[in-house]
Enzyme design. Structure first.
Site: not given
Ligand code: IMP
Length: 405
Positions: A13, A16, A40-41, A219
């Site tokens: 977040d 990017k 989520g971009h 991420q």
């Molecule tokens: P997962 O990717 O859904 O397995 O989540 C694992 C961890 O990564 C959690 O803490 C999520 O909140 C975090 N996470 C996954 N995708 C994002 C993103 O795009 N932005 C911020 N945190 C993310």
């Protein structure tokens, strides 16, 4: 032509999507190489907001070819829905503009259900990401190439029966019948299958032809399965190494861009040394509209943490910084920045003077308030990496290029 990689340097977040969108105008190919619809971009173009989860932000450039690489996990139902959303927004998405690797793994509704059942302690997005990568590592995953040779139903059936058994016998839960899930997937599969191909070869060909390639990370570095705050991480390699395994080609990146938010945020659980649980944290959350683009969850907020950024640079070899959301610090005085840790682990902060002016419409770095310029310079000096872009708002037009001597 220059090749570029844009990576999140914190816990995701960082903004990017916006930086990638700005660069995509000059790129021939834009590549996603890891993650899935957990990303989520958000990109704002001429006041219009687009939220993309899986399709690379290059789709907004109108000419770039976009690739979802083999390192990604693809929920076909989500992707079909996103294709529909993008088309509704008036953007052209054809199999010429979007390519999906046959080596990418499928996220099925079973993975989603399993994630929602077990992911709470990590605070996952519940999108089935962890379970899909788990099956990839167990060597029982379903790759997207099976949409093309039409073997996906049998593979999903075998996997689905296993998940149903596991849910019932170990977790005392009932998952829907496999036939129901397959029927749910059919219309999406029919749409997505047209986009599946050999993206490794296509990307290699583009590189050979001297095309300009842009890799878009999802991420952030601190969520990397190896280099992040394990176990509170995502299930893929979010760092530069992931770009190679997740695309299947070697790229000699000219620009290795760290997207750094001017403060720090994190969604989900896990350590966050500079977290602010007081009114200042709430203020940053409000000023930065810190709510997840994928889940809507409020993000935890805190001060900038330079030692963590230095670790992040170690993993990625960053040579440029794009500093985002600087406008959100307006009116906060002093601004604290973590610069080290004492031997006993206490965080060492410095206090920098803040500025009161609204900087959202500033067009040139030279016109920023002195204290703001000093803040940018401080980050650059401490990390030893030039800050080349400064962003002061969500719109494409609110990004300034900084001259590097
Ligand atoms: P997962 O990717 O859904 O397995 O989540 C694992 C961890 O990564 C959690 O803490 C999520 O909140 C975090 N996470 C996954 N995708 C994002 C993103 O795009 N932005 C911020 N945190 C993310």
């Amino acid at each position: 032509m220059p090749n570029t990689i844009v990576l999140g340097s914190q816990w995701g977040d960082e903004g990017k999507g916006k930086i990638v969108d700005g660069l995509a105008a000059n790129a021939d190919v834009v590549v996603r190489f890891q993650g899935g619809a957990n990303a989520g971009h958000t990109v704002v173009v001429e006041g219009k907001k687009y939220v993309l989860h899986l399709i690379p932000s290059g789709i907004l450039s109108k000419t770039a070819v976009n690739i979802i690489g083999n390192g990604c996990v693809v929920d076909v139902i989500e992707l079909a829905a996103e294709l529909e959303y993008v088309a509704k927004e008036g953007l052209e998405v054809t199999p010429q503009r979007l390519r999906v690797s046959g080596g990418a793994h499928m996220v099925t509704p079973f993975h989603r259900l399993f994630d929602q059942m077990l992911g709470a302690h990590i605070g996952t997005t519940g999108r089935g990401i962890g379970p899909a990568y788990r099956d990839k590592a167990r060597r029982v995953g379903v790759r997207l190439e099976s949409l093309v040779d039409d073997t996906w139903r049998d593979k999903v059936k075998t996997l689905g029966e296993e998940y149903r058994h596991l849910a019932r016998c170990v977790y005392d839960q009932e998952f829907p019948p496999v036939e129901e899930i397959i029927a749910q997937m059919e219309p999406a599969v029919a749409v997505v299958k047209e986009f599946v191909g050999d993206t490794q070869a296509e990307l290699f060909e583009a590189l050979q032809a001297g095309k300009s390639i842009l890799f878009e990370g999802a991420q952030g570095t601190l969520l990397d399965i190896d280099h992040g705050t394990y176990p509170f991480v995502t299930s893929s390699s979010t760092t530069i190494g992931g770009a190679y395994t997740g695309s299947g080609v070697f790229v000699d990146f000219d620009h290795r861009i760290a997207v750094v938010k001017a403060y720090t945020t994190r969604v989900g659980n896990g350590p966050f040394p500079t977290e602010l649980t007081d009114e200042m944290g709430a203020l940053l959350q409000k000023k930065g509209h810190e709510f997840g683009a994928t889940t809507g969850r409020p993000r935890r907020c805190g001060w900038l943490d330079l030692p963590l950024l230095a670790r992040s640079a170690m993993a990625n070899g960053f040579n440029e910084i794009a500093l985002t959301k600087l406008d959100c610090l307006s009116g906060i005085d002093p601004i604290k920045v973590a610069v080290g840790r004492t031997p006993s682990g206490e965080i060492e902060y410095v206090e920098l003077p803040g500025w009161s002016e609204n900087i959202e419409s500033v067009q040139k770095v030279g016109d920023l308030p002195e204290a703001c310029k000093d803040y940018v310079q401080f980050i650059e000096d401490q990390l030893g990496i030039p800050v080349r872009w400064v962003s002061v708002g969500p719109d494409r037009a609110q990004t300034m290029t900084r001259e590097i001597p």
